[in-house]
Design a protein around this motif. Structure first.
Motif, PDB file in Angstrom:
ATOM      1  N   SER A 349       1.158  -1.043  -0.130  1.00 48.91           N
ATOM      2  CA  SER A 349       0.095  -0.019  -0.091  1.00 48.91           C
ATOM      3  C   SER A 349       1.019   1.198  -0.055  1.00 48.91           C
ATOM      4  O   SER A 349       2.087   1.180   0.547  1.00 48.91           O
ATOM      5  N   THR A 369      -2.613  -8.253  -1.841  1.00 47.94           N
ATOM      6  CA  THR A 369      -3.480  -7.138  -1.715  1.00 47.94           C
ATOM      7  C   THR A 369      -2.719  -5.913  -1.901  1.00 47.94           C
ATOM      8  O   THR A 369      -1.575  -5.554  -1.234  1.00 47.94           O
ATOM      9  N   ASN A 371      -3.753  -2.213  -1.994  1.00 49.69           N
ATOM     10  CA  ASN A 371      -4.879  -1.183  -1.719  1.00 49.69           C
ATOM     11  C   ASN A 371      -3.966   0.206  -1.623  1.00 49.69           C
ATOM     12  O   ASN A 371      -2.920   0.286  -1.082  1.00 49.69           O
ATOM     13  N   ASN A 393      -8.141  -2.443  -3.983  1.00 57.50           N
ATOM     14  CA  ASN A 393      -8.991  -1.455  -3.543  1.00 57.50           C
ATOM     15  C   ASN A 393      -8.517  -0.134  -3.130  1.00 57.50           C
ATOM     16  O   ASN A 393      -7.571  -0.004  -3.003  1.00 57.50           O
ATOM     17  N   SER A 394      -9.538   0.864  -3.451  1.00 57.58           N
ATOM     18  CA  SER A 394      -8.945   2.354  -2.999  1.00 57.58           C
ATOM     19  C   SER A 394      -7.633   2.932  -3.497  1.00 57.58           C
ATOM     20  O   SER A 394      -7.092   3.699  -2.659  1.00 57.58           O
ATOM     21  N   ASN A 418     -11.797   2.197  -6.280  1.00 57.28           N
ATOM     22  CA  ASN A 418     -10.772   2.919  -6.766  1.00 57.28           C
ATOM     23  C   ASN A 418     -11.212   4.270  -7.329  1.00 57.28           C
ATOM     24  O   ASN A 418     -12.576   4.315  -7.914  1.00 57.28           O
TER      25      ASN A 418
END
Length: 743
Positions: A349, A369, A371, A393-394, A418
């Protein structure tokens, strides 16, 4: 006689001193007045600035002698008209300027073809384009100056080899704080710069030495262009958009730098740079970007990148590997020209590019993952990739991006929330997008741009803020099959200038299920193979809900005419059953009894009748100016590649708007450059038959256009004041006091 000679010498000396007024020579020199308020130094020596010069259009001090030192002492050089230069010299050597305060000139210190100039301990502020401007000045020394508020470049050297720029503090409002161009073998050490487009730039200046600088709060902190063999060591680059950008520069060593709080990238190595060494750099959240081209690998697989960290975790860069697994403690991953790599079980991230693969083949990205990056997974110029069971995500741009890539599989991924697209295919073909969950992305669920022959199958695509699937710009021969496309705010599927797409067996459940621009696409197969699509809406008004199936074959008895030449001949019958995946959101405000208010019309329209007309009509525009006017009427507007089939408001005349050109002659007053005339516009309404249904019906075309921009604007402003649509054309003129109706 001797006494008389001494007296004459003393008088001449006093006259010489008085003639320079503001510049005092420690040694006797011959000084001649330059202009009414300017001062010229014509002989070697040490000169002090003791008195304030009056502000004029002339240069304050002009140096015309070698071996001159100017020292500021009691008074600053100040101009309040931004003209001329504070200190100027040309074709000289051995010049020193120190301890001066110079502000308000066009240039503070301007030197041309001066060898061995030293500029030390000066304070320069708000001197127009340049505070310090040196051209053709080898062996320059710029040390310990405080410089601020230049418009173009605060410290600028051009063709000044062997220069030293050391211990300066520069805060700019212009293009660059410190810019060295064509100045090889230069030294840039211990400078602190901030608040400009570029903090420190080194252009076409090879073999320089760039150490221990601080570059904060700029568009780009450090920019190295066409400057090979330059060590870049121990610099601090914080709170910029891009921290450091290496462009077309080979064999640079980038070592022991720190980068914090840069919003896009910490370090960018452009594809045109080769053989750089990045070692022991500490980056907080944005990481490294290698290469930014779409059609060639350049030097992206020639670098040595090791022992760098992002947020305390390793940055892994692989080049030319043909097998291997990326360690699971990665803070960022970059694959360049690799094959058969496994990227699995990572959690990344905060990076600009969480996981990147370029020019790579048969790589597998599984159970990761990614994000809250800019891009979660970024695949470019690659083939046969497998992207499965990832969560993206995001992210600030797209969750999964695939550009210029082919023959890959994107399956079973969760791609939600997103800020651009969930899954974005750009210039890519033969990729399979299957069984993904794509929800609540702020623009598009799946975006297909200039991409062909991509199967998009069995995906759940819902609650995206603009379109569920956006297919644009010659994205042809794609297969959109068995997807559930529901509750997307603007449109379920938006097609623009795309052809021969095969869109079948999908469940559509949106307020507006399809938007068609140019293009002929196919919407059903045979009954035996499942027919067409299910067309429902959250309010139960979809074609599959309102059209009968009297022969009980599972298909509506009538075809669904989506637009001209786009027909679902076998729409699946649903009847009045409950819509899938929930229903349209409602307003929960108790003050209006939970009745949903119209949200897509302008609050500047006072008439509720006219507001309903605007809300229920498509608004189409041609030019960018017309687009801004259209946005004054409602939020959701369309460009003129739209195939209209319902009440439509046309903004702009026939020269800029394709729809206006198509229907212009049907109106009682066609719009031309001369009609209705300069600064005049017309509001007109006609009804024409619909071609979208077997049921005969009409729809309205509302035409707001002028002979020029001001005329169109005047007509639109008057339209907003109407209480109902006019039955006859209204001509509106723009005047100095506003707009008015013209007979």
């Amino acid at each position: 006689m001797k006494l008389n000679n001494n007296l004459i010498f003393f008088i001449l000396l006093i006259i010489a001193i008085l003639s320079i007024n503001t510049v005092y020579a420690e040694y006797e020199t011959t000084n001649v007045g330059y202009e009414p308020a300017g001062r010229t130094i014509c002989g070697p020596g040490i000169y002090y600035i003791d008195h304030t010069l009056p502000t004029t259009q002339y240069d304050a001090i002009v140096i015309k002698s070698d071996d001159v030192t100017i020292i500021g002492r009691a008074a600053p050089l100040i101009s309040n008209n931004g003209l001329a230069r504070g200190i100027y010299g040309q074709n000289l050597k051995n010049i020193t300027i120190k301890n001066t305060n110079i502000s308000g000139y066009h240039m503070g210190i301007h030197m041309i073809n001066v060898t061995n100039i030293s500029i030390i301990n000066n304070n320069l502020k708000s001197n127009g384009d340049y505070n310090i401007h040196l051209i053709d000045c080898p062996n320059s020394t710029i040390i310990n100056n405080t410089v601020s508020s230049g418009i173009t470049r605060d410290i600028y050297t051009y063709n000044c080899p062997n220069s030293s720029v050391i211990d300066n503090t520069v805060s700019s409002r212009g293009d660059a704080c410190i810019h060295l161009e064509k100045s090889p073998n230069s030294t840039i050490i211990n400078n602190t710069v901030s608040s400009s487009n570029y903090g420190i730039t080194l252009w076409s200046s090879p073999n320089s030495f760039f150490v221990n600088n601080t570059a904060d709060s700029s568009e780009c902190g450090i920019h190295i262009f066409n400057s090979p063999n330059t060590p870049i060591i121990n610099n601090r680059i914080n709170s910029n958009k891009n921290g450091m950008y290496i462009d077309n520069s080979k064999n640079n060593t980038i070592k022991n730098n720190t980068a914090n709080s840069n919003s896009i990238n910490d370090i960018v190595i452009d594809y045109s740079s080769h053989g750089c060494i990045l070692v022991n750099n500490s980056l907080d959240i944005r990481g490294i970007r290698v290469g930014n081209t779409y059609d060639r690998i350049g030097g992206t697989n020639t670098h040595t990148i090791k022992n760098n960290t992002m947020n305390g975790r390793p940055i892994y860069y692989y080049k030319n590997n043909n097998t291997g697994k990326v360690p699971e403690d990665a803070g960022q991953v970059i694959l360049m020209n690799c094959s058969n790599m496994l990227v699995e079980n990572l959690n990344i991230s905060g990076a600009n590019f969480g996981i990147t693969a370029q020019y790579s083949t048969n790589c597998n990205f599984t159970n990761n993952t990614v994000n809250s990056n800019s891009y979660g997974l970024y695949i470019e110029n690659s083939q046969n990739s497998t992207i499965t069971n990832n969560t993206a995500n995001s992210n600030k741009n797209s969750g999964i991006y695939m550009g210029y890539s082919q023959n890959s599989t994107i399956t079973n991924n969760t791609v939600n929330s997103n800020k651009n697209s969930g899954i974005y295919l750009s210039h890519s073909k033969n990729n399979t997008v299957i069984t993904n969950t794509v929800h609540s992305n702020l623009r598009y669920g799946i975006h297909i741009y200039k991409s062909q022959s991509n199967p998009v199958i069995n995906n759940t695509i819902s609650l995206n803020i603009v379109n569920g699937i956006y297919i644009e710009d010659l994205s042809n021969n794609n297969q959109i099959i068995n997807n559930t496309i529901s509750l997307n705010k603007d449109t379920g599927v938006f097609l623009s200038n795309s052809h021969n797409n095969y869109i079948v067996k999908n469940v559509f459940n949106n307020v507006k299920n399809v938007h068609m621009g140019y293009g002929l696409n196919y919407w059903n197969t045979t009954k035996e193979k499942g027919g067409g699509n299910t067309w429902i809406t959250p309010k139960g008004t979809g074609f599959s809900e309102t059209h009968a199936d009297l022969d009980k074959d599972g298909f509506c008895d009538e075809p669904y005419n989506i637009s001209k030449r786009n027909v679902d001949y076998l729409p699946i019958y649903r009847g009045k059953s409950t819509s899938v995946l929930g229903s349209e959101p409602t307003n929960s405000n108790n003050n209006d009894n939970n009745k949903r208010k119209p949200i897509d019309d302008s609050p500047s329209i006072e008439s509720s009748s006219l507001r309903r007309t605007v809300s229920n009509s498509n608004v189409v525009y041609g030019s960018s100016f017309d687009k801004q006017l259209a946005k004054e009427l409602k939020e959701n507007i369309h460009s003129d590649d739209t195939e209209i089939d319902g009440d439509t408001i046309i903004i702009g005349g026939p020269r800029s708007n394709r729809i206006a050109n198509q229907y212009n002659d049907r109106f009682s007053i066609p719009v031309t450059n001369d009609n209705p005339g300069e600064n005049r516009g017309i509001i007109q309404v006609i009804s024409i038959p619909s071609g979208s249904s077997t049921v005969i019906q009409n729809y309205k075309l509302i035409y707001i256009a002028g002979s020029d921009r001001l005329g169109t604007e005047a007509a639109l402003k008057y339209f907003e004041t109407l209480t109902e649509l006019p039955t006859e054309p209204i001509v509106v003129g723009r005047t100095s006091s506003g707009y008015k109706v013209v007979n």
